[in-house]
Design a protein around this motif. Structure first.
Motif, PDB file in Angstrom:
ATOM      1  N   ASP A 172      35.370  35.398  38.382  1.00  0.00           N
ATOM      2  CA  ASP A 172      34.254  36.305  38.623  1.00  0.00           C
ATOM      3  C   ASP A 172      34.725  37.468  39.499  1.00  0.00           C
ATOM      4  O   ASP A 172      35.177  37.258  40.623  1.00  0.00           O
ATOM      5  CB  ASP A 172      33.124  35.535  39.315  1.00  0.00           C
ATOM      6  CG  ASP A 172      31.836  36.339  39.322  1.00  0.00           C
ATOM      7  OD1 ASP A 172      31.925  37.585  39.320  1.00  0.00           O
ATOM      8  OD2 ASP A 172      30.762  35.719  39.328  1.00  0.00           O
ATOM      9  N   VAL A 173      34.606  38.684  38.992  1.00  0.00           N
ATOM     10  CA  VAL A 173      35.114  39.831  39.770  1.00  0.00           C
ATOM     11  C   VAL A 173      34.308  40.043  41.039  1.00  0.00           C
ATOM     12  O   VAL A 173      34.793  40.639  41.998  1.00  0.00           O
ATOM     13  CB  VAL A 173      35.118  41.138  38.941  1.00  0.00           C
ATOM     14  CG1 VAL A 173      36.257  41.120  37.958  1.00  0.00           C
ATOM     15  CG2 VAL A 173      33.807  41.376  38.269  1.00  0.00           C
ATOM     16  N   ARG A 174      33.078  39.565  41.078  1.00  0.00           N
ATOM     17  CA  ARG A 174      32.285  39.746  42.284  1.00  0.00           C
ATOM     18  C   ARG A 174      32.873  38.979  43.460  1.00  0.00           C
ATOM     19  O   ARG A 174      32.628  39.292  44.605  1.00  0.00           O
ATOM     20  CB  ARG A 174      30.836  39.277  42.043  1.00  0.00           C
ATOM     21  CG  ARG A 174      30.044  40.268  41.242  1.00  0.00           C
ATOM     22  CD  ARG A 174      28.720  39.687  40.812  1.00  0.00           C
ATOM     23  NE  ARG A 174      28.892  38.541  39.935  1.00  0.00           N
ATOM     24  CZ  ARG A 174      27.894  37.970  39.269  1.00  0.00           C
ATOM     25  NH1 ARG A 174      26.672  38.430  39.402  1.00  0.00           N
ATOM     26  NH2 ARG A 174      28.111  36.947  38.492  1.00  0.00           N
ATOM     27  N   ARG A 175      33.638  37.952  43.126  1.00  0.00           N
ATOM     28  CA  ARG A 175      34.238  37.165  44.203  1.00  0.00           C
ATOM     29  C   ARG A 175      35.696  37.546  44.409  1.00  0.00           C
ATOM     30  O   ARG A 175      36.480  36.778  44.970  1.00  0.00           O
ATOM     31  CB  ARG A 175      34.100  35.686  43.896  1.00  0.00           C
ATOM     32  CG  ARG A 175      32.642  35.250  43.818  1.00  0.00           C
ATOM     33  CD  ARG A 175      32.497  33.868  43.236  1.00  0.00           C
ATOM     34  NE  ARG A 175      33.152  32.886  44.081  1.00  0.00           N
ATOM     35  CZ  ARG A 175      32.639  32.421  45.227  1.00  0.00           C
ATOM     36  NH1 ARG A 175      31.471  32.878  45.643  1.00  0.00           N
ATOM     37  NH2 ARG A 175      33.281  31.536  45.932  1.00  0.00           N
ATOM     38  N   MET A 176      36.062  38.728  43.934  1.00  0.00           N
ATOM     39  CA  MET A 176      37.410  39.248  44.205  1.00  0.00           C
ATOM     40  C   MET A 176      37.262  40.403  45.183  1.00  0.00           C
ATOM     41  O   MET A 176      36.432  40.355  46.074  1.00  0.00           O
ATOM     42  CB  MET A 176      38.091  39.684  42.919  1.00  0.00           C
ATOM     43  CG  MET A 176      38.310  38.526  41.951  1.00  0.00           C
ATOM     44  SD  MET A 176      39.047  39.068  40.432  1.00  0.00           S
ATOM     45  CE  MET A 176      38.981  37.577  39.470  1.00  0.00           C
ATOM     46  N   GLY A 177      38.009  41.458  44.951  1.00  0.00           N
ATOM     47  CA  GLY A 177      37.894  42.610  45.850  1.00  0.00           C
ATOM     48  C   GLY A 177      39.076  42.682  46.801  1.00  0.00           C
ATOM     49  O   GLY A 177      39.544  41.666  47.310  1.00  0.00           O
ATOM     50  N   GLY A 178      39.571  43.910  46.949  1.00  0.00           N
ATOM     51  CA  GLY A 178      40.651  44.125  47.895  1.00  0.00           C
ATOM     52  C   GLY A 178      41.948  43.443  47.533  1.00  0.00           C
ATOM     53  O   GLY A 178      42.823  43.248  48.376  1.00  0.00           O
ATOM     54  N   LEU A 179      42.088  43.133  46.287  1.00  0.00           N
ATOM     55  CA  LEU A 179      43.265  42.346  45.928  1.00  0.00           C
ATOM     56  C   LEU A 179      44.551  43.165  45.965  1.00  0.00           C
ATOM     57  O   LEU A 179      45.633  42.609  45.956  1.00  0.00           O
ATOM     58  CB  LEU A 179      43.066  41.738  44.529  1.00  0.00           C
ATOM     59  CG  LEU A 179      42.024  40.636  44.439  1.00  0.00           C
ATOM     60  CD1 LEU A 179      41.940  40.110  43.024  1.00  0.00           C
ATOM     61  CD2 LEU A 179      42.388  39.501  45.385  1.00  0.00           C
ATOM     62  N   TRP A 180      44.416  44.488  45.974  1.00  0.00           N
ATOM     63  CA  TRP A 180      45.654  45.266  45.863  1.00  0.00           C
ATOM     64  C   TRP A 180      46.528  45.071  47.087  1.00  0.00           C
ATOM     65  O   TRP A 180      47.749  45.211  47.010  1.00  0.00           O
ATOM     66  CB  TRP A 180      45.361  46.755  45.611  1.00  0.00           C
ATOM     67  CG  TRP A 180      44.859  47.521  46.794  1.00  0.00           C
ATOM     68  CD1 TRP A 180      43.592  47.580  47.239  1.00  0.00           C
ATOM     69  CD2 TRP A 180      45.646  48.327  47.660  1.00  0.00           C
ATOM     70  NE1 TRP A 180      43.506  48.361  48.341  1.00  0.00           N
ATOM     71  CE2 TRP A 180      44.767  48.838  48.614  1.00  0.00           C
ATOM     72  CE3 TRP A 180      47.018  48.673  47.699  1.00  0.00           C
ATOM     73  CZ2 TRP A 180      45.198  49.677  49.639  1.00  0.00           C
ATOM     74  CZ3 TRP A 180      47.435  49.525  48.713  1.00  0.00           C
ATOM     75  CH2 TRP A 180      46.523  50.013  49.683  1.00  0.00           C
ATOM     76  N   LYS A 181      45.888  44.677  48.169  1.00  0.00           N
ATOM     77  CA  LYS A 181      46.699  44.398  49.336  1.00  0.00           C
ATOM     78  C   LYS A 181      47.367  43.030  49.208  1.00  0.00           C
ATOM     79  O   LYS A 181      48.527  42.853  49.521  1.00  0.00           O
ATOM     80  CB  LYS A 181      45.816  44.431  50.593  1.00  0.00           C
ATOM     81  CG  LYS A 181      45.581  45.837  51.098  1.00  0.00           C
ATOM     82  CD  LYS A 181      44.542  45.865  52.194  1.00  0.00           C
ATOM     83  CE  LYS A 181      43.165  45.585  51.648  1.00  0.00           C
ATOM     84  NZ  LYS A 181      42.064  45.798  52.590  1.00  0.00           N
ATOM     85  N   LYS A 182      46.591  42.059  48.698  1.00  0.00           N
ATOM     86  CA  LYS A 182      47.147  40.710  48.564  1.00  0.00           C
ATOM     87  C   LYS A 182      48.183  40.630  47.461  1.00  0.00           C
ATOM     88  O   LYS A 182      49.162  39.906  47.568  1.00  0.00           O
ATOM     89  CB  LYS A 182      46.013  39.718  48.232  1.00  0.00           C
ATOM     90  CG  LYS A 182      45.069  39.458  49.362  1.00  0.00           C
ATOM     91  CD  LYS A 182      44.079  38.401  48.904  1.00  0.00           C
ATOM     92  CE  LYS A 182      43.376  37.816  50.107  1.00  0.00           C
ATOM     93  NZ  LYS A 182      42.826  36.514  49.850  1.00  0.00           N
ATOM     94  N   MET A 183      47.903  41.309  46.365  1.00  0.00           N
ATOM     95  CA  MET A 183      48.756  41.152  45.185  1.00  0.00           C
ATOM     96  C   MET A 183      49.141  42.527  44.646  1.00  0.00           C
ATOM     97  O   MET A 183      48.677  42.946  43.595  1.00  0.00           O
ATOM     98  CB  MET A 183      48.016  40.378  44.087  1.00  0.00           C
ATOM     99  CG  MET A 183      47.375  39.097  44.577  1.00  0.00           C
ATOM    100  SD  MET A 183      46.465  38.285  43.270  1.00  0.00           S
ATOM    101  CE  MET A 183      47.799  37.881  42.177  1.00  0.00           C
ATOM    102  N   PRO A 184      49.990  43.222  45.336  1.00  0.00           N
ATOM    103  CA  PRO A 184      50.316  44.590  44.901  1.00  0.00           C
ATOM    104  C   PRO A 184      50.918  44.624  43.503  1.00  0.00           C
ATOM    105  O   PRO A 184      50.629  45.513  42.709  1.00  0.00           O
ATOM    106  CB  PRO A 184      51.311  45.063  45.955  1.00  0.00           C
ATOM    107  CG  PRO A 184      51.790  43.833  46.640  1.00  0.00           C
ATOM    108  CD  PRO A 184      50.692  42.837  46.556  1.00  0.00           C
TER     109      PRO A 184
END
Lengths: 101, 642, 475, 196
Positions: free
Chosen positions: B366-378
């Motif tokens: 669910d994309v609603r429970r993601m967010g800000g992933l570019w820092k975690k998973m560049p």
């Protein structure tokens, strides 16, 4: 009334179908085998009658071979009946029906 | 060099190996699964990879011998009269083979990491290899029957892989749904092939196409329509598209390979393959083009309202295949195939990128429970970003070239309405793809997984490799219009068919249409930015997304009610049939419909058994009854002759 | 005084003679064989003999000629059938390795080979006498074989087969007598005579002849013996019967309809046969639905499969004969394979023939389960097996020759049969193992047989070699 | 001509008796009568050799085999006491069906145009030797040599088949408890015979 080949055919047909009735009707496998012998003999009669008409002894040889085969068949058939039933006073094919469905 | 390896030009002796290697992989993985353990994945990858090497060599040979020698088919032994079966290598099948084995190899390799620790690890690779084999059968066959066999086998493979996690009821239901809808399509295909064989008395493509000119146009229309039913079902076109989003129940590599890159494009292949039939039949072309365009638009609209990352991509796939179908429908075969070619790379990349995310977040979709992933998973972020740029058609990326060719093709072949729809769809595509990117990777993390575990190199490397073609292959092959390598490659294949369609030069040039499309893409991007990525939107992202979920129009939530309508009109009746077929292949699930079938089967069986009383005299009576019927018949037959 | 033995063309019956002599060798060698290896000696000698006969039969393929004053035809058509019969004999003989009482394997092998001789003679028979003798040689052996194990059901099956088959033979020879009466000759070739088309003797004679044929092919309503005998007879015998009887009888039938019919009578004369073939396709497949015993199920399946083969012959087209032969070979492989798997699983009392004992087989014996799956898929006619291709070919042939209704019945029958075969496959792949039957130990010969059959069932799909020049040789 | 009708009556009557007899051993007797009448009919059809064979092989060998088996199966009781030979209900419909088909056959035969049986076109043997042993033997060892040889195989199968069947199969042929049944039947039979 002159006897034509058709009379022989009629006689053979009657004998043949008496044999057929025997197979359907009797419960004793031995009598069933005898009825089958009747059918074979009806065919033999026909072979010999036609052989006479055409003067072709192929009919005779055919009848001879049928007799031989009938002997072989009776031997095997009786052996099967003996192994199936054993000493038994009332030999009845209706008792043999483990295989069905 | 390839010549020496492959023998004389126009003959490809290793094509049988190319075709059968994946099957060998499937059999080995299936038979020795327990012994192979994790080696199963490597084995399957190696065999598909070997197949890819052969495909690449064949392509090398093909480009060198350009034109005349192409289309040579490799007979597979001498068949019965009128039933010559063989393998066909021409530009069209080569393109598909290249993608099936190439992208297939990368995805199978990726699965080594992705499926690690699964209960049925080897079985997964057996199915995947089998799928590759089935798909190769479909595209390499030089006749309709082989095509149909492949068509059926990919359906079976897809069924098994969607329901791979059969412990989940939803997966089983999705598999069943896909199967039922595909059976509808297969029935259409069979009918079409029946019509062809009945009228042409041949099954080879060459024979049929050369005889097609002599058939009445009504007949050709019906053949095309029946074929297209197959294409609609397999390629998830409206109104038979509903199985595709559900099919995302399968493992992500399956979605990437089967339900994005290859199998679902079989409909495109079918239409392109039977181009000689379509080109002579404008009504059929309009039918296909319209269905494709509507699917493209619908898929894009539905994609804007999804929250599941894989379902967004599924609708995107549906939309993109709509583009392809539209293109091959109107006659822009090169464009349609080009979009397939580039789409395979960037959509596989999107799915595998999404797979990286899902894998890292413990199966969170669910994309609603993601967010800000570019820092975690560049790494995943960059992969997704390039793929999104490619799919939206940003100039320079591969999607730009292919999509432009498709959209311009509408005008080129005289379908301005379709042009308008497809241009609009391009804008919506930009919106929903950037929406996905912004929600998932921008802002703050909204989920509850503490530490995302990093995927191993076996997963990263294939994704990284995919970046290169999705960025560059468009520019390399497609730029240059009429003189591009692509156009030359396909000159012999589609030239005559495209020339057969009378087209007026469009009023505006390709440059202008590119401009229009790009403007719409920018608008889509701007709206997505404004709603999801602007500082204002980022501040209260959680609440905004909640509010958006609640405020979403009912018609979108219910996916245009197509599913409900189909459920009412077709699926309920078809489910009974499907359950019957399902029961053949699916030992895990039995439902009420099957019980009906069982009941009738039992009843019928018992009826026959009731004659089998076991009494030898009864048998003799039946025999004599039959004999009497015979004799009475012959007595009458003899009497009738007097 | 002429010496008939010198002038007779013995080379024509070399393959038959080799098989017959092999049977004698088996009986003799049995005296000298140790008790343990007895059955392997019998099987080994039998296989060598069959291989030799197969070689000599193959050498006759291109040379077709009449021998024994037109009584026996050599080459082409006969060769193809003889090879199929030899193949089936070999495949069935191997299965004796799995049977219980070794002390009688020699006798049973010998009789089986002589039965095969009968079928081979039928394949080349060109007059009524040879047909009759071939058929009887085949049948007499089978009566004895059915009863040759100590099991109540085996003896019952023999009794039933004996009575019903003899009755049918009665019809057959009465028909032969009438045919002889119509022509004055026993040669099949003399039946090609326009004058006969109006002869009631010919019509009724041919009808009764066809009754005998249809009985041996076990088409509904002459099929009643089939399930019972298949279930009761020993497994190798069932395998033998399911292929060899059909092959021999089909050879006779094909020769009759392709080469021995008066002009313009084929359609009216053969209509009843096509009708019973059509009924068989449905009734045979329906009969499978409620079966619990694999041998019995295969018996019903055979009823339907022969219906399919006859559908190819309907219309008497040259292509139809080729397709029928293709399907017959495929049928031989899939049936023999299925029986080989069954033999590898079922114990000495054949309690393993119950479908229930196949539950969870895929776990215990994955390869056997896979092989069985292939054979059942082939019988059901699903790709990628020879059964699929065969059915497509038959369908095309029957539709092309105007018997669309047979094609339609074939499709309906196939649809019904899918369910029955799938039931077995499903049982094998069931996750719960059920009560684990003590499966018998590894039987290498049965496994080899199953593997070979499996390979051929698949390979035939891709390389459907059918002899192209059979028809001219039928005569 | 008259002999045909006499023999026909005997044949049909003895055939009916065969299938209607109350004990199998009577059936054998009826069949013997039938075969004898057939042999006479063969002589009138100038098939002397076959008439002899009919008596020797059929009556002399096959029927004796039947009698032997009846005696074997009813041993333990009085020899030849096997029976009664049950006639089930099925005989009426079965008989009707068969007679109807017989009617059709006779009808079809009567429809035959007399010309359907043509004068012979070249007999194999000369007319005066037709049906004789030499005529028969010459054909058997030339034209019909292969069938003759096959007959040898058939007899071989019969011999080995019976040996194979008899070898072990006889051991447990009679089910347990059978002896008692036979015994009881025997007592009943003796009682009945006694009261008659």
């Amino acid at each position: 009334m002159a006897v034509s080949i058709d009379h022989y055919v009629g006689l053979a047909a009657v004998m043949f179908f008496i044999g057929v009735i025997g197979v359907i009707v009797r419960c004793n496998p031995l009598v069933m085998l005898m009825s089958i012998e009747l059918m074979f003999n009806a065919a033999n009669l026909l072979f010999i009658a036609f052989a006479r008409v055409w003067l072709q002894n192929a009919g005779h040889i055919f009848a001879f071979l049928v007799i031989t085969v009938a002997a072989a068949e009776a031997a095997i058939g009786l052996a099967i009946i003996v192994t199936t039933f054993g000493p038994e006073r009332y030999v009845d094919v209706d008792d043999v029906r483990a295989l069905r469905g | 060099m390839p010549h020496h390896l492959l023998g004389v030009p126009g003959s490809y002796p290793l094509v049988e190996a190319l075709w059968l290697l994946p099957l060998a992989g499937a059999i080995l993985c299936w038979a020795f699964g327990p012994q192979l353990r994790t080696l199963a994945g490597w084995l399957a990858s190696a065999l598909v990879g070997a197949s890819f090497v052969l495909a690449a060599l064949s392509w090398g040979a093909a480009t060198q011998t350009a034109g005349a020698a192409l289309g040579a088919s490799q007979a597979l032994g001498s068949w019965l009269p009128g039933f010559d079966f063989g393998l066909l290598l021409d530009p069209l099948s080569l393109i598909w083979t290249f993608i099936i084995t190439g992208v297939g190899f990368l995805i199978v390799f990726y699965s080594i990491g992705y499926m690690e620790g699964d209960r049925a690890y080897a079985r997964f690779f057996a199915y995947m290899s089998f799928f590759v084999f089935a798909m190769l059968t479909l595209v390499l066959s030089d006749n309709w029957v082989g095509l149909l066999v492949g068509w059926g086998l990919v359906g079976v493979a897809s069924y098994f892989l969607i329901g791979f996690w059969f412990q989940r009821p939803s997966a089983v239901a999705a598999a069943r749904k896909a199967f039922v809808i595909n059976v509808v399509g297969d029935a259409g295909m069979m009918f079409a092939i029946f019509l062809i064989v009945a009228n042409v008395h041949a099954i080879g493509f060459g024979d049929v196409f050369s005889a097609a000119g002599g058939l009445s146009s009504t007949l050709v229309f019906w053949i095309c329509a029946a074929l297209f039913i197959g294409a609609v079902a397999k390629s998830a076109q409206i109104p038979l598209h509903t199985w595709l989003p559900d099919a995302m129940e399968g493992p992500t590599p399956v979605s990437a390979l089967i339900h994005a890159a290859t199998m679902v494009t079989a409909g495109v292949y079918l239409v392109a393959r039977s181009a000689p039939l379509w080109s002579h039949n404008p009504q059929a072309q309009v039918l296909v083009g319209t269905v494709g365009a509507i699917t493209a638009l619908t898929g894009a609209i539905l994609g804007t309202a999804q929250w599941d990352i894989k379902r967004i991509l599924a609708y995107s796939t549906m939309s993109q295949i709509g583009y392809m179908i539209m293109a091959v429908g109107v006659g822009a075969y090169e464009g349609g195939v080009a979009l397939f070619f580039t789409h395979a790379f960037f959509k596989a990349q999107l799915f595998l990128g999404a797979g990286l995310v899902i894998h890292a977040l413990n199966n969170e979709q669910d994309v609603r429970r993601m967010g800000g992933l570019w820092k975690k998973m560049p790494f995943a972020f960059w992969v997704m970003l390039t793929a999104v740029l490619a799919i939206t058609g940003v100039p320079g990326f591969s999607g730009f070239f292919s999509k432009d060719e498709v959209i311009f093709g509408d005008l080129q072949f005289g379908h301005p309405v379709l042009f308008a729809i497809s241009a609009l769809t391009a804008g919506i595509t930009a919106y929903y793809m950037f929406r996905l990117l912004f929600i998932a990777f921008f802002g703050e993390y909204r989920g509850d997984v503490d530490h995302a575990h990093a995927p191993g190199w076996t997963m990263n490397v294939p994704v990284a490799i995919l970046v290169a073609p999705s960025v560059a292959i468009g520019a390399a092959l497609l730029s240059g219009g009429e003189n591009s390598p692509w156009a030359r490659f396909f000159a012999a294949q589609f030239g005559p068919d495209m020339a057969a369609i009378a087209h007026r030069p469009p009023a505006i040039s390709e440059g202008v249409t590119s401009g229009i499309v790009f403007a719409l893409v920018l608008i889509g991007f701007a709206i997505a930015w404004w709603r999801y990525a602007s500082p204002g939107a980022q501040r209260d992202a959680g609440e905004r997304l909640e509010g958006e979920t609640r405020g979403m129009p009912a018609v979108l939530v219910h996916l245009f009610y197509v599913d409900d309508a189909i459920q009412l009109l077709f699926v309920r009746p078809a489910q009974r049939l499907g359950a019957f077929f399902g029961s053949i292949f699916d030992p895990h699930v039995i439902d009420g419909a099957v019980r009906d079938v069982v009941f009738w089967a039992r009843w019928l069986g018992t009826l026959v058994r009731s004659f089998q009383t076991g009494l030898v005299r009864a048998y003799a009576l039946i025999l004599v009854f039959g004999a009497t019927c015979f004799i009475v018949y012959y007595a009458f037959a003899a009497g009738a002759l007097h | 005084m002429t010496l008939p033995f010198v002038h007779a063309d013995w080379s024509a019956v070399v393959p038959v003679g080799i098989v017959a002599a092999t049977a004698l060798f088996i009986l003799i060698a049995d005296f000298f064989a140790g008790r343990e290896g007895q059955r392997y000696v019998s099987i080994g000698i039998g296989l060598i003999g069959i291989a030799a006969a197969g070689y000599f039969a193959a050498r006759q393929f291109g040379h077709n000629y009449d021998a024994f004053f037109g009584g026996f035809m050599v080459g082409g058509f006969a060769t193809v059938f003889q090879e199929i019969i030899l193949l089936a004999a070999a495949g069935s003989l191997i299965l004796y390795a799995t049977i219980g009482a070794p002390q009688r394997v020699a006798g049973m092998s010998a009789i089986m080979l002589w039965s095969a001789c009968g079928a081979m003679l039928m394949a080349g028979a060109a007059n009524l006498m040879m047909i009759f003798l071939g058929l009887e040689l085949l049948s007499l052996g089978l009566y004895a074989l059915c009863a040759a194990v100590d099991r109540k059901t085996a003896r019952e099956s023999a009794l039933k087969y004996l009575i019903l088959s003899s009755t049918a033979t009665g019809f057959l020879i009465f028909g032969f007598a009438l045919l002889f009466g119509a022509t004055g000759s026993i040669r099949l070739a003399d039946l090609v005579n326009p004058y006969l088309a109006t002869s009631p003797y010919f019509w009724i004679g041919a009808g009764m002849f066809l009754i005998g044929i249809v009985f041996k092919l076990s088409l509904v309503p002459f099929h009643t013996w089939t399930p019972d005998v298949f279930e009761g007879a020993p497994l190798p015998v069932t395998a033998f019967m399911s292929v060899v009887t059909k092959a021999g009888t089909l050879a006779v039938f094909a020769r009759f309809i392709y080469a021995a019919l008066p002009p313009d009578t084929a359609e009216g004369l053969l209509l009843p046969v096509w009708i019973v073939a059509g009924i068989s396709m449905i009734a045979g497949n329906v009969g499978m639905l409620a079966q619990e015993n694999l041998k019995r199920l295969l018996g019903y399946s055979g009823v339907a499969q022969i219906g399919y083969i006859l559908a190819a012959l309907a219309g008497s087209t040259p292509l139809g004969l080729r397709y029928a032969l293709y399907y017959l070979v495929a049928y031989a492989f899939m049936n023999l394979g299925a029986f080989a798997v069954a033999a590898a699983i079922s114990g000495e009392d054949e309690e393993g023939a119950q479908i229930a004992s196949y539950r969870g087989l895929a776990r215990r014996r994955p390869w056997l389960a896979a092989a069985m799956t292939v054979f059942l898929l082939a019988l059901a006619g699903l790709p990628p097996t020879a059964g699929f291709l065969g059915k497509i070919l038959i369908l095309s042939s029957s539709v092309a020759s105007g018997y669309v209704w047979l094609g339609a019945l074939l499709i309906i029958g196939t649809a019904i049969s899918l369910y029955a075969y799938a039931k077995v496959i499903r049982v094998m792949y069931a996750h719960d193992a059920g009560e684990a039957h003590a499966v018998r130990p590894f039987v290498p010969l049965a496994w080899v047989s199953a593997a070979i059959c499996g390979v051929f069932v698949i390979a035939m799909t891709f390389y459907p070699l059918t002899p192209s020049n059979v028809l001219p040789l039928v005569r | 001509m008259i002999e045909f009708w006499i023999l026909a009556v005997i044949l049909v009557a003895s055939a009916v008796w065969t299938i209607a007899a109350s004990k199998p051993v009577y059936s054998v007797v009826a069949l013997l009568l039938n075969f004898a009448a057939l042999a006479v009919l063969y002589v009138t059809l100038s098939a002397e050799f076959l008439a002899v064979i009919q008596i020797i092989v059929y009556s002399g060998a096959i029927l004796v085999l039947f009698v032997f088996v009846i005696a074997l199966l009813s041993s333990g009781v009085a020899p030849f006491a096997m029976g009664p030979n049950r006639l089930p209900k099925i005989w009426l419909p079965g008989g009707v069906v068969v007679l109807v088909s017989l009617g059709f056959l006779v009808y079809a035969a009567s429809q035959a145009v007399p010309a359907s049986v043509r004068p012979p076109n070249g007999p194999v043997g000369a007319a005066n030797v037709f049906g004789s042993v030499s005529d028969f033997g010459a054909a058997l060892f030339t034209v019909q040599l292969l069938p003759f040889e096959v007959t040898a195989l058939i007899l071989m199968v019969a011999v080995i088949g019976v040996i194979t069947l008899g070898g072990e199969a006889m051991r447990d042929a009679a089910p347990r408890g059978h002896e008692r049944k036979v015994e009881r039947a025997m007592r009943e039979a003796i009682l009945r015979e006694g009261t008659d």
